[in-house]
Design a protein around this motif. Structure first.
Motif, PDB file in Angstrom:
ATOM      1  N   ASN A  71      36.157  39.547  73.856  1.00 24.23           N
ATOM      2  CA  ASN A  71      36.062  39.890  72.431  1.00 24.23           C
ATOM      3  C   ASN A  71      37.425  39.745  71.747  1.00 24.23           C
ATOM      4  O   ASN A  71      37.882  40.635  71.027  1.00 24.23           O
ATOM      5  N   PHE A  73      38.331  36.870  69.945  1.00 28.27           N
ATOM      6  CA  PHE A  73      38.318  35.917  68.836  1.00 28.27           C
ATOM      7  C   PHE A  73      38.048  36.665  67.538  1.00 28.27           C
ATOM      8  O   PHE A  73      36.941  37.157  67.322  1.00 28.27           O
ATOM      9  N   ASN A  74      39.060  36.757  66.682  1.00 29.18           N
ATOM     10  CA  ASN A  74      38.890  37.381  65.367  1.00 29.18           C
ATOM     11  C   ASN A  74      38.728  36.268  64.338  1.00 29.18           C
ATOM     12  O   ASN A  74      39.695  35.591  63.978  1.00 29.18           O
ATOM     13  N   ALA A  75      37.493  36.103  63.892  1.00 30.40           N
ATOM     14  CA  ALA A  75      37.190  34.988  62.985  1.00 30.40           C
ATOM     15  C   ALA A  75      37.934  35.116  61.660  1.00 30.40           C
ATOM     16  O   ALA A  75      38.274  34.107  61.041  1.00 30.40           O
ATOM     17  N   TYR A  76      38.194  36.349  61.216  1.00 29.69           N
ATOM     18  CA  TYR A  76      38.900  36.534  59.946  1.00 29.69           C
ATOM     19  C   TYR A  76      40.336  36.014  60.043  1.00 29.69           C
ATOM     20  O   TYR A  76      40.857  35.442  59.082  1.00 29.69           O
ATOM     21  N   ARG A  96      30.370  34.283  72.865  1.00 29.86           N
ATOM     22  CA  ARG A  96      30.990  35.469  73.468  1.00 29.86           C
ATOM     23  C   ARG A  96      30.184  35.979  74.647  1.00 29.86           C
ATOM     24  O   ARG A  96      28.962  35.817  74.695  1.00 29.86           O
ATOM     25  N   PHE A  98      29.921  39.601  77.224  1.00 24.99           N
ATOM     26  CA  PHE A  98      30.371  41.001  77.296  1.00 24.99           C
ATOM     27  C   PHE A  98      30.273  41.577  78.704  1.00 24.99           C
ATOM     28  O   PHE A  98      30.640  42.726  78.917  1.00 24.99           O
ATOM     29  N   GLN A 102      27.328  37.664  82.102  1.00 28.48           N
ATOM     30  CA  GLN A 102      27.184  36.843  80.883  1.00 28.48           C
ATOM     31  C   GLN A 102      28.229  35.724  80.832  1.00 28.48           C
ATOM     32  O   GLN A 102      27.965  34.654  80.306  1.00 28.48           O
TER      33      GLN A 102
END
Lengths: 200, 88
Positions: A71, A73-76, A96, A98, A102
């Motif tokens: 987790n 990757f911060n798209a913003y 993604r 978790f 996965q």
């Protein structure tokens, strides 16, 4: 800010990635990582900001697939780096995972296309001690086989951060990754400078 | 599983915090005006969340502009009523 990248084995890849992972680095550099094989980047969590910068720069010129195992990757952040240009954002595909199960499923479902592929924080879910160490290693071995398959045609970079709580299993899993990687690069960050004194 | 992206509320708080030094350097009256702008952006957080814009700060700026325009429209209406009363 990344200040130095010390490759375990000196090679042309290290120099290329050194340029790529500077915050002002040019976009082309990591794509020069030629298949087959993949590059392993080992460093603290602060490295993630530079990874996102590199992903944004890569997206300006090429299609890129990001597989996010922690987790990270911060798209913003990426959208701000590319100034919200939709044509750039559309070139970046993010998936993604978790859990470590996965992660394997994600890698299995990733086609070996000729795209640049970045795996963020691959080992994050493998540090979860609610899954037995033997099982985690079995899954990681399967993941390595998938990475090899993807690396046959994609230019791939895998990032790994050390666990918050050091463990023998984590060390062994890192060794497994290093053994399979085309090259391993250890990234060091300089400690944060003390805050300057305020006049008022 | 955690959140994959921060919420609009968290982003607005982060943006507000990033302007802390700017706010500190302003006059007290200007600080209050800046606080009002962020308050008006906060009134449209639900819409900003729903918009899922790539650059949320643009949505916050538009929210501030929206509130400002509403205020202008209210004042214009009051002015017209006053003028009408005065002429009539």
């Amino acid at each position: 800010m990344i200040t130095s990248i010390e490759p375990k084995f000196g090679s042309w890849n290290a120099d290329i990635l050194k340029a790529a992972f500077r915050t002002d680095g040019r976009a082309e550099a990591p794509l020069s990582v030629k298949p087959p094989g993949w590059i392993l980047l080992v460093g603290p969590r602060q490295v993630n900001a530079a990874m996102l910068t590199a992903i944004a720069r890569l997206g300006e010129g090429h299609a890129i697939r990001v597989l996010d195992g922690g987790n990270r990757f911060n798209a913003y952040v990426v959208a701000r780096l590319v100034r919200g240009r939709p044509e750039v954002l559309e070139r970046i595909t993010v998936s993604r995972a978790f859990t470590c199960y996965q992660v394997l499923a994600l890698l299995e479902s990733t086609p070996a296309a000729a795209l640049a592929c970045v795996v963020l924080d691959l080992l994050n879910t493998f540090y979860d001690e609610s899954v037995q160490a033997g099982e985690r290693k079995r899954l990681l071995r399967a993941c390595l086989a998938q990475l090899e398959r993807i690396g046959q045609s994609s230019r791939s970079v895998v990032s790994v951060h050390p666990p918050k709580v050091p463990s023998q299993a984590a060390v062994e899993m890192l060794a497994m990754l290093q053994a399979e990687a085309q090259d391993t690069i250890f990234i060091q960050t300089e400690p944060a400078a003390p805050e300057p004194l305020r006049l008022f | 599983m955690g959140r994959t992206l921060p919420t609009a509320t968290i982003i607005l708080q982060q943006e507000e915090a990033s302007f802390a030094r700017f706010r500190r350097a302003l006059r007290r009256s200007d600080q209050l005006a800046l606080d009002d702008l962020f308050t008006s952006a906060r009134q449209h957080l639900a819409a900003a969340q729903y918009a899922s814009h790539a650059l949320p700060f643009e949505v916050f700026l538009l929210s501030m502009l929206l509130e400002e325009h509403k205020q202008v429209m209210r004042l214009r209406e009051q002015m017209e009523q006053l003028l009408a009363k005065r002429q009539g």
